[in-house]
Enzyme design. Sequence first.
Site, PDB file in Angstrom:
ATOM      1  N   ASP A 431      16.322  -8.751 -12.716  1.00 24.47           N
ATOM      2  CA  ASP A 431      17.968  -9.001 -13.095  1.00 24.47           C
ATOM      3  C   ASP A 431      18.294 -10.242 -12.164  1.00 24.47           C
ATOM      4  O   ASP A 431      18.328 -10.764 -12.225  1.00 24.47           O
ATOM      5  CB  ASP A 431      18.331  -7.837 -12.657  1.00 24.47           C
ATOM      6  CG  ASP A 431      20.015  -6.872 -12.531  1.00 24.47           C
ATOM      7  OD1 ASP A 431      19.888  -7.137 -13.744  1.00 24.47           O
ATOM      8  OD2 ASP A 431      20.290  -6.279 -12.293  1.00 24.47           O
ATOM      9  N   GLU A 434      20.648 -14.540 -15.522  1.00 23.88           N
ATOM     10  CA  GLU A 434      21.053 -15.263 -16.378  1.00 23.88           C
ATOM     11  C   GLU A 434      21.758 -16.837 -16.299  1.00 23.88           C
ATOM     12  O   GLU A 434      21.291 -17.989 -16.894  1.00 23.88           O
ATOM     13  CB  GLU A 434      22.517 -15.021 -17.032  1.00 23.88           C
ATOM     14  CG  GLU A 434      22.725 -13.796 -17.302  1.00 23.88           C
ATOM     15  CD  GLU A 434      21.646 -12.254 -16.085  1.00 23.88           C
ATOM     16  OE1 GLU A 434      21.086 -11.586 -17.700  1.00 23.88           O
ATOM     17  OE2 GLU A 434      22.246 -12.488 -14.732  1.00 23.88           O
ATOM     18  N   ASP A 512      23.916  -3.957 -19.264  1.00 21.10           N
ATOM     19  CA  ASP A 512      24.742  -3.139 -18.531  1.00 21.10           C
ATOM     20  C   ASP A 512      25.562  -2.401 -19.996  1.00 21.10           C
ATOM     21  O   ASP A 512      26.316  -3.035 -19.894  1.00 21.10           O
ATOM     22  CB  ASP A 512      25.966  -4.110 -17.966  1.00 21.10           C
ATOM     23  CG  ASP A 512      24.630  -4.278 -17.050  1.00 21.10           C
ATOM     24  OD1 ASP A 512      23.547  -3.470 -16.350  1.00 21.10           O
ATOM     25  OD2 ASP A 512      25.169  -4.622 -15.478  1.00 21.10           O
TER      26      ASP A 512
END
Length: 847
Positions: A431, A434, A512
């Site tokens: 997670d 990015e 999300d």
Amino acid sequence: MNLSKKSLRVLAGITLAATVGLTAAAPNVLAVTQPEADTPLVKENLQKLSVQGVTKLPNGVKLDLGTNEAYIRLFDKDLVKVSVLKKGEKEFESRGIAKKASEWETPEFQTNVSADTYTLKTDELTVEIKMKPFGVRFLDKNGNVINEDYVNQDKTSGYENEKPYVFKKTDKNEDFYGFGEQAGLEFNKRGDSIGMWNTDAYTYNKDTKYVYTSIPFFIGLKDKKAYGIFFDNTNRSYYEMASESDDYYYFYANGGKLTYYFAYGPEISDVVDRYTDLTGKMEAPPEWSLGLHQSKWEYTADEIVNVAKTYREKQIPLDTMHFDIDYMDGFRVFTWNDQYKQALKQLKSMPGFHAISINDPAVKQDENYRMYQEGTKNDYWAKNADGTPFIGPVWPGQSAFPDFSKKEVRDWWANNHDTLFNEGIDGIWNDMNEPAVFMDNDTMHHTMPLDAYFGTEDNKILHSEYHNLYGHDEADATHQAFKTHKPGTRPFVLTRDMYAGTQRWAALWTGDSESNWEHLQMSLPMLSNIGLSGVSFVGTDIGGFAKRPDAELFARWIEVGAFYPFSRIHYDSDAKSDIKQGQEPWAFGPEVEKISKKYIELRYQLLPYLYNEFQEATDSGKPVHQPLVYQFQNDENTYDISDQYMFGDSMMLAPVVKQGQTSRQVYLPQGVNWTDYWTGKEYNGGQTITVDAPLGHLPIFVKNESIIPTREVQQYTDEKPLTNLVLDTYVNNNASYTFYEDDGATEDYKQGEYNLTEFDVTRKTNSIKFNQKQKVNSYQDSKLQQYTLKLNNVEKPSGVQAGNSKYQEVGSLAETQGKTNTFFYDANTQVLYVSIPADEKKEVQIR
């Protein structure tokens, strides 16, 4: 459902799409989707390139373009690499490429030179290079134009202020798909203005331009023929897909080199297969990962155990519980909070449970923390422009970020996973990769500054170039962790962030999302396009992640979410939601619990079918969640359908995705007949019907001439050995199926340890014949004892026999189970069940 061609949407000017939403971070930290405004092409500054010299190469041609040079290389008869570079520059090949340039066997080709054209020709493809101005045109073997540069403006491709660009000609009848993970409610991306920059886009919506994953690959469909273009550029990139004019589309990037690959179909499946030859096929997943997953951010340790127990008590199938960031010691990666360590032990003491733990890249800046000490000592961190380690706030507070571009850092990261595996963790969930940083100011927009860098002082990779690759290399390291610590065991890695090629290491979820009807509707075109982009193992959080669904929304979401390739219920912290609503199947009352159980059980019943679909994905890159156009590209009515899809090769789903809706229209693609899965009613293809769809009913249709392998419902994937394979058969003339079986857990299949059995069912006026043939028999641990041939929409037979052996008619379906050479006919449903020994060598005749 919309069967009309998408209308052209002209975008006036350049939109600053800075979608802002509250992030799951420290108070008042915002998720900003762009580190800078979109950088438009200045069309007045485009290069006008012409060919001034030609050099034939062993696999193509080199072109002198004056200030630049181009390479057109034939990798295969239907795959071409196009590069335009500054003179003297080396050709580019990103980390997304799995099969390198040197590994391709050059196809046979001929060349032809005329005054204004240089031609390369293979058995499948002709590449015409226009000399003045420079432009490339691709034709099929019959001379039909597949794709061509837009030469009207004499500036087809090149660089504008260091930005590589390509203009392509199009017309109103061309459609576009793929582009990886993109928001929006429409599957067909013609008319869209698309951007790629991996972004922590918490609670994104249909208009958000930049989301979590960048896969710069798309498929064009023109005249019912498909091609693919992979723009292999890791910088922030843009795609104007006939958004300005019906005559052209173009793509470009903020930096890097002009490199793209062109693959010709003509089938969409051919294009996806070739693209995944280039960027890599997924590996066979562990079978347990195809079951249902349950997760929440901020489950307490006790809740993890109690939720798992409740699934078992209520006999709702479940394979996996996820451990979100709470299991760590102060959010320090590769550490444990003792309460969660004990919860994991309790979970693993219950039969059939697997566990997945989240992992974030950020390493807390703590001089007493082993990971930070080692990373600092060995110079493992990403750097600021001045050469100091980049430090930014994330969950643990101020943190350093591993430089995954370095092999030694990937090795180090992989080695540290023993902290998780030794406690019983089965899969890893990457997670925040990015990479996300909880800081928004003039230089940092929820990620590192663009001038931060990776690599070494003498070989720097700027963050602006490496950003979209960060999670890709982390996935590589995580996948490597399984090879290091769990050799021979199939890895399961889940990631939020990808580049082209990451599918060879990880599954994907769409980040999300929010608990609203828009996100439920949006999940279908998103998963369709991700599937066409080489990522078969993909899903969306069932029920939505942020906020909370009501009972109707959750029921509709679980109806379809049970058939996402990756099927996980996952939801946000109670602290961030006004409604303190659980998101487990029983949390919405008895009616929704019953609906949830029905569809989760159906997924588990279909696991042999689903497992085989994934096996085919490893061979061909084929998506499991298929848009209708994937199978029916000759039917133009499928080109714009966003709310129906094929679950594998044989089952079409038409979910309800709008609030309050209790019926819907369903388009049945032409060329085949269809059977309503629930009622058995048959329909001709090529028509739109209206079906009732009250809450709890998911319209499902089966493509005729199909065999769907199923089994009894289990509470988890390996609860019982597969002894009776049910062949759910819909046949008017002939249906065949090749069934794949292996151990579902190890990598022994790579050494050939699997079975392939071919089933064939032929229906004539007065008889039905069943044959099986063992094509491969190398998996010695198969427990299969019988096949139950389930024949839908047939009349009662007068008899069933194989050779001289007559089958016995029995009075119930139960009597056929575990007792071969029997049959039962259900007159109410017009279904015949025939119990056949798994080792039956003779043809079974049903008269």
